[in-house]
Design a protein around this motif. Structure first.
Motif, PDB file in Angstrom:
ATOM      1  N   GLU A 222       0.817  -1.222   0.000  1.00 15.72           N
ATOM      2  CA  GLU A 222       0.000   0.000   0.000  1.00 15.72           C
ATOM      3  C   GLU A 222       0.849   1.271   0.000  1.00 15.72           C
ATOM      4  OE1 GLU A 222      -3.367  -0.810  -0.857  1.00 15.72           O
ATOM      5  OE2 GLU A 222      -3.844   0.718   0.629  1.00 15.72           O
ATOM      6  N   MET A 223       2.178   1.122  -0.038  1.00 15.30           N
ATOM      7  CA  MET A 223       3.036   2.314   0.050  1.00 15.30           C
ATOM      8  C   MET A 223       3.972   2.377  -1.163  1.00 15.30           C
ATOM      9  SD  MET A 223       3.575   2.516   4.200  1.00 15.30           S
ATOM     10  CE  MET A 223       3.629   4.280   4.373  1.00 15.30           C
ATOM     11  N   PRO A 224       3.382   2.558  -2.365  1.00 12.74           N
ATOM     12  CA  PRO A 224       4.190   2.475  -3.581  1.00 12.74           C
ATOM     13  C   PRO A 224       5.252   3.565  -3.682  1.00 12.74           C
ATOM     14  CG  PRO A 224       1.943   3.188  -4.093  1.00 12.74           C
ATOM     15  CD  PRO A 224       1.952   2.779  -2.654  1.00 12.74           C
ATOM     16  N   GLY A 225       5.006   4.718  -3.087  1.00 12.89           N
ATOM     17  CA  GLY A 225       5.993   5.799  -3.168  1.00 12.89           C
ATOM     18  C   GLY A 225       7.266   5.405  -2.434  1.00 12.89           C
ATOM     19  N   LEU A 226       7.099   4.867  -1.242  1.00 16.80           N
ATOM     20  CA  LEU A 226       8.283   4.467  -0.474  1.00 16.80           C
ATOM     21  C   LEU A 226       9.004   3.298  -1.148  1.00 16.80           C
ATOM     22  CD1 LEU A 226       7.227   4.740   3.291  1.00 16.80           C
ATOM     23  CD2 LEU A 226       8.598   6.309   1.918  1.00 16.80           C
TER      24      LEU A 226
ATOM     25  N   CYS B 261      11.123   4.466  -3.885  1.00 13.09           N
ATOM     26  CA  CYS B 261      12.377   5.055  -3.377  1.00 13.09           C
ATOM     27  C   CYS B 261      13.417   3.960  -3.149  1.00 13.09           C
ATOM     28  CB  CYS B 261      12.148   5.802  -2.065  1.00 13.09           C
ATOM     29  SG  CYS B 261      11.179   7.298  -2.235  1.00 13.09           S
ATOM     30  N   ARG B 262      12.944   2.829  -2.600  1.00 14.92           N
ATOM     31  CA  ARG B 262      13.891   1.716  -2.375  1.00 14.92           C
ATOM     32  C   ARG B 262      14.454   1.224  -3.712  1.00 14.92           C
ATOM     33  NH1 ARG B 262      11.121  -2.161   2.294  1.00 14.92           N
ATOM     34  NH2 ARG B 262      10.352  -0.451   3.582  1.00 14.92           N
TER      35      ARG B 262
ATOM     36  N   ILE C 111       3.054   1.136  12.046  1.00 11.99           N
ATOM     37  CA  ILE C 111       3.444   0.263  10.937  1.00 11.99           C
ATOM     38  C   ILE C 111       3.915   1.095   9.744  1.00 11.99           C
ATOM     39  CG2 ILE C 111       2.447  -1.279   9.164  1.00 11.99           C
ATOM     40  CD1 ILE C 111       3.087  -2.781  11.727  1.00 11.99           C
ATOM     41  N   GLN C 112       3.174   2.168   9.436  1.00 12.53           N
ATOM     42  CA  GLN C 112       3.525   2.996   8.280  1.00 12.53           C
ATOM     43  C   GLN C 112       4.902   3.629   8.485  1.00 12.53           C
ATOM     44  OE1 GLN C 112       0.477   3.109   9.950  1.00 12.53           O
ATOM     45  NE2 GLN C 112      -0.353   1.779   8.357  1.00 12.53           N
ATOM     46  N   THR C 113       5.161   4.057   9.711  1.00 12.99           N
ATOM     47  CA  THR C 113       6.472   4.638  10.011  1.00 12.99           C
ATOM     48  C   THR C 113       7.552   3.564   9.906  1.00 12.99           C
ATOM     49  OG1 THR C 113       5.422   6.274  11.416  1.00 12.99           O
ATOM     50  CG2 THR C 113       7.761   5.910  11.773  1.00 12.99           C
ATOM     51  N   GLY C 114       7.190   2.332  10.234  1.00 13.90           N
ATOM     52  CA  GLY C 114       8.133   1.217  10.068  1.00 13.90           C
ATOM     53  C   GLY C 114       8.587   1.104   8.620  1.00 13.90           C
ATOM     54  N   VAL C 115       7.643   1.275   7.687  1.00  8.41           N
ATOM     55  CA  VAL C 115       8.028   1.182   6.263  1.00  8.41           C
ATOM     56  C   VAL C 115       8.939   2.370   5.896  1.00  8.41           C
ATOM     57  CG1 VAL C 115       7.181   0.954   3.884  1.00  8.41           C
ATOM     58  CG2 VAL C 115       5.892  -0.078   5.748  1.00  8.41           C
ATOM     59  N   LEU C 116       8.670   3.531   6.483  1.00 13.27           N
ATOM     60  CA  LEU C 116       9.571   4.681   6.257  1.00 13.27           C
ATOM     61  C   LEU C 116      10.976   4.377   6.803  1.00 13.27           C
ATOM     62  CD1 LEU C 116      10.343   7.640   5.606  1.00 13.27           C
ATOM     63  CD2 LEU C 116       9.333   8.299   7.803  1.00 13.27           C
ATOM     64  N   ILE C 117      11.042   3.880   8.037  1.00 11.78           N
ATOM     65  CA  ILE C 117      12.350   3.585   8.650  1.00 11.78           C
ATOM     66  C   ILE C 117      13.125   2.608   7.756  1.00 11.78           C
ATOM     67  CG2 ILE C 117      13.462   2.368  10.587  1.00 11.78           C
ATOM     68  CD1 ILE C 117      11.205   3.465  12.405  1.00 11.78           C
ATOM     69  N   GLU C 118      12.433   1.570   7.293  1.00 13.60           N
ATOM     70  CA  GLU C 118      13.145   0.547   6.509  1.00 13.60           C
ATOM     71  C   GLU C 118      13.516   1.067   5.120  1.00 13.60           C
ATOM     72  OE1 GLU C 118      11.075  -3.266   7.125  1.00 13.60           O
ATOM     73  OE2 GLU C 118      12.262  -3.415   8.992  1.00 13.60           O
ATOM     74  N   THR C 119      12.833   2.101   4.661  1.00 13.83           N
ATOM     75  CA  THR C 119      13.215   2.726   3.387  1.00 13.83           C
ATOM     76  C   THR C 119      14.492   3.547   3.596  1.00 13.83           C
ATOM     77  OG1 THR C 119      10.904   2.792   2.728  1.00 13.83           O
ATOM     78  CG2 THR C 119      12.404   4.238   1.522  1.00 13.83           C
ATOM     79  N   LEU C 120      14.532   4.316   4.685  1.00 12.80           N
ATOM     80  CA  LEU C 120      15.737   5.114   4.972  1.00 12.80           C
ATOM     81  C   LEU C 120      16.941   4.191   5.146  1.00 12.80           C
ATOM     82  CD1 LEU C 120      14.175   7.644   7.556  1.00 12.80           C
ATOM     83  CD2 LEU C 120      14.778   8.132   5.170  1.00 12.80           C
ATOM     84  N   THR C 121      16.710   3.060   5.841  1.00 11.03           N
ATOM     85  CA  THR C 121      17.788   2.103   6.073  1.00 11.03           C
ATOM     86  C   THR C 121      18.229   1.479   4.744  1.00 11.03           C
ATOM     87  OG1 THR C 121      16.865   1.660   8.234  1.00 11.03           O
ATOM     88  CG2 THR C 121      18.434   0.053   7.413  1.00 11.03           C
TER      89      THR C 121
END
Ligand code: NAD
Ligand code: ADE
Length: 488
Positions: free
Chosen positions: A35-39, A42-43, A65-75
Motif C-alpha cells: 500500500e506504500m508504492p511511493g516508499l 524510493c527503495r 506500521i507505516q512509520t516502520g516502512v519509512l524507517i526501513e526505506t531510509l535504512t
C-alpha cells in the motif's frame, strides 16, 4: 521461522514493550509495503546508490506500521536510523518490535509512555553510542528539535550561572516533564546537547504545528539549521491532513466508544485541512455537523459545504461529539465541558494535547475520573453529568486507533524521503539551502510523489501535447503543471 538475533537486538540499544510481537508486526509491515508504492519506489531507485550511506538519521514520529516502512526505506537507502514516537500513546508495539528484530533501526518507543520516559526516549533516539547525534532529523511536531535547542540553552546557562532549568512557569504536562528532564540531564553531562548537535545539518518537519514552530524559531534567529517544511507539500497536507483524518477521526471515536454517529450532533473546532477531512467523515456517517472557525475564509468554505458555522457557546449544551482540530490552545474549556450533555464525547485530533483544557478539568472541584478502558475516561462532574474524554486530550486518531492508513502515509513519507535527500544533495531539489531558513520542496517533486501513487489506483493520466503546454504557459509536457501560488 524466527530470524537470527539482529545487531540492534544483541546490542540492547533499543527499548520496546514486547519484542515477541515482532512476527505480527512483520506481517503487517509486508501488507503495508504493498500500500506504500511511493516508499517502495524510493527503495528501487535509490537502494543500490545508497544516498544516505554514512548518515545518522533520527526520527521523532508516531512509531506505527507505516512509520516502520519509512524507517526501513531510509535504512535501505543507507542510513543508520534511530527512532522514537512523537506522542506518548501513538506507538504500535508490534511495529516497534518488528523493526528492532529485523535490525533496521534502534527504536525507543512503546504505547503509554510516561511524560518523562517520552523525553528519555527522544534523547536516546538522537544519541548514538559514541555520544554523537544525527546528521538529520525527521521530526513530527518539533519535539526532538526543541529538546536539542532547549538542552543547549540549559547547558549554556548552567555553565554561565550554575542555574538549572525551571519548570515552575510551565503549564502543560509534556512541557513540565521536559524541564524536569533537562534539570536531571544537564548536570550529568554538561556537553551532551552541544555534542549531539555538532553533526546536525537539517530537520524535515512533518506537521502543521511543527512547521509553525520552525517558522517562529527562524524569525527569532533561533534556528541554526536547515528546515524543510514537508507539511506544505500539496501531496502531504492536502492528502494526509484531509483524507487521512477523514479515515482515522471516525475510526478513533468508534474504537473508543462504539457510539452510533448517525443522527448525532457533532462540532468540529477548526475547519482547516484536518477539520475539513474530519467534518466530511462525520457528515458521511449522517451526523449533523457544525463547525467553529476564526478565519472568515475557512468559515465561508464550511458554509459552502453545508456545515453550520457556530460559536461553541451557542451549541455546547446540545452537541454529542466535540472534536478540536485547530493546532491552537484552550479550544474546549472546562467552562464548556461543565455545560455539556451527559456523556458528550470530547476528543482532539490536533497535534498537541493543549486544545482541550485537561488542566482545568483535573482541577475542577469535586470532579472524578472513571477509567473505562485505556485511552477512554469518563470525567464526572459533581452534578452527576459526565464527559467522555478520548486519549486524555491527545490526538485521538493515534491514541484510540491506528492513525492514517498506509496509502495516505506513503504520500507523506515519500515527501519525507525526498526532503531528507534534498538536505544532502543540493541538486536534488535544485536549491542551495541556507542555515536558519525553512524551505518547501519544489513543485516537480510534489508532482512526482503524486505520479508514483497513481498506478496503484489504476488512474490514467492524460499526456499534455507540446502545443497545449505552451498555450497554457508551461515549460514542458511533464510539468510543473501549476504555479507555486495555486491552491488545489
Ligand atoms: P490548519 O491551519 O489548516 O487548520 C487549523 C484551523 O483552525 C485554521 O483554519 C484556523 O483558522 C482554525 N482555528 C485556529 N484557532 C481557532 C479557534 N480558536 N477556534 C476555531 N478555529 C480555530 O491546520 P491543519 O493542517 O488542519 O492542522 C490542525 C492540527 O492538526 C495541527 O496541530 C496539526 O499539526 C495537526 N495534524 C494532526 C494530524 C493527525 O493525524 N492527528 C494530521 C495532520 C495534522
Ligand atoms: N500520522 C497520522 N497517521 C499516522 C500513521 N499511521 N503513522 C505515522 N504518522 C501518522
Amino acid at each position: 521461522m524466527e530470524p537470527a538475533q539482529s545487531k540492534v537486538e544483541s546490542s540492547g540499544d533499543y527499548k520496546v514493550a514486547d519484542l515477541s510481537l515482532w512476527d505480527w508486526g512483520r506481517k503487517e509491515l509486508e501488507i503495508a509495503e504493498v500500500e506504500m508504492p511511493g516508499l517502495m519506489e524510493c527503495r528501487t531507485r535509490y537502494g543500490e546508490k545508497k544516498p544516505f550511506a554514512g548518515k545518522q538519521i533520527s526520527g521523532s514520529l508516531h512509531m506505527t506500521i507505516q512509520t516502520g516502512v519509512l524507517i526501513e526505506t531510509l535504512t535501505a537507502m543507507g542510513a543508520d536510523v534511530r527512532w522514537c514516537s512523537c506522542n506518548i500513546y501513538s506507538t504500535q508495539d508490534h511495529a516497534a518490535s518488528a523493526i528492532v528484530k529485523a535490525g533496521t533501526g534502534n527504536v525507543f518507543a512503546w504505547k503509554n509512555l510516561s511524560p518523562l520516559d517520552y523525553w528519555e526516549c527522544t534523547l536516546k533516539a538522537c544519541t548514538w553510542p559514541d555520544g554523537s547525534g544525527p546528521d538529520s532529523i525527521v521530526d513530527d511536531g518539533g519535539d526532538m528539535t526543541m529538546l536539542i535547542l532547549e538542552g543547549i540553552k540549559a547547558e549554556e546557562k548552567y555553565e554561565a550561572t550554575g542555574e538549572l532549568p525551571d519548570d515552575s512557569k510551565c503549564v502543560y504536562d509534556d512541557e513540565i516533564a521536559l524541564f524536569q528532564f533537562l534539570k536531571m540531564k544537564v548536570p550529568e553531562n554538561t556537553q551532551r546537547f552541544r555534542k549531539l548537535a555538532k553533526r546536525l545539518i537539517g530537520i524535515t518537519e512533518e506537521t502543521t504545528t511543527g512547521v509553525a514552530r520552525l517558522y517562529q524559531l527562524s524569525a527569532l534567529n533561533e534556528f541554526p539549521w536547515i528546515g524543510i517544511n514537508v507539511n506544505d507539500s500539496v501531496t502531504k497536507s492536502k492528502f494526509d491532513n484531509v483524507y487521512g483524518c477523514r479515515h482515522s477521526s471516525v475510526d478513533g471515536v468508534l474504537r473508543a466508544t462504539d457510539v452510533l454517529i448517525s443522527g448525532k450532533k457533532v462540532l468540529i473546532c477548526g475547519y482547516g485541512d484536518v477539520g475539513k477531512g474530519t467534518a466530511q467523515a462525520f457528515k458521511a456517517q449522517n451526523a449533523q455537523v457544525c463547525v467553529t472557525e476564526v478565519d472568515p475564509i475557512c468559515a465561508l468554505q464550511a458554509c459552502m459545504e453545508g456545515f453550520r458555522v457556530v460559536r461553541m457557546e451557542t451549541v455546547q449544551h446540545e452537541i454529542d461529539i466535540f472534536i478540536s482540530a485547530t493546532g491552537n490552545k484552550e479550544i474546549i474549556k472546562v467552562a464548556n465541558m461543565e455545560k455539556m450533555k451527559n456523556n458528550a464525547i470530547v476528543g482532539n485530533i490536533g497535534h498537541f494535547d493543549n486544545e482541550i483544557d485537561m488542566n482545568g478539568l483535573k482541577a475542577y472541584p469535586g470532579i472524578q475520573k472513571v477509567n473505562i478502558k485505556p485511552q477512554t475516561d469518563r470525567w464526572v462532574f459533581p452534578d452527576g453529568h459526565g464527559v467522555i474524554i478520548l486519549a486524555e486530550g491527545r490526538l485521538l486518531n493515534l491514541g484510540c486507533a491506528t492513525g492514517h492508513p498506509s496509502f495516505v502515509m506513503s504520500n507523506s513519507f515519500t515527501n519525507q524521503v525526498m526532503a531528507q535527500m534534498s538536505l544532502y544533495d543540493p541538486t536534488f531539489a535544485g536549491t542551495k539551502y541556507e542555515n536558519g531558513q525553512i524551505y518547501v520542496l519544489p513543485k516537480h517533486l510534489d508532482e512526482e510523489v503524486a505520479r508514483l501513487h497513481l498506478p496503484a489506483l489504476g488512474a490514467e493520466l492524460t499526456e499534455l501535447e507540446p502545443e497545449q503546454a505552451s498555450y497554457i504557459g508551461l515549460d514542458g509536457v511533464r510539468g510543473p503543471f501549476k504555479k507555486g501560488e495555486y491552491r488545489y
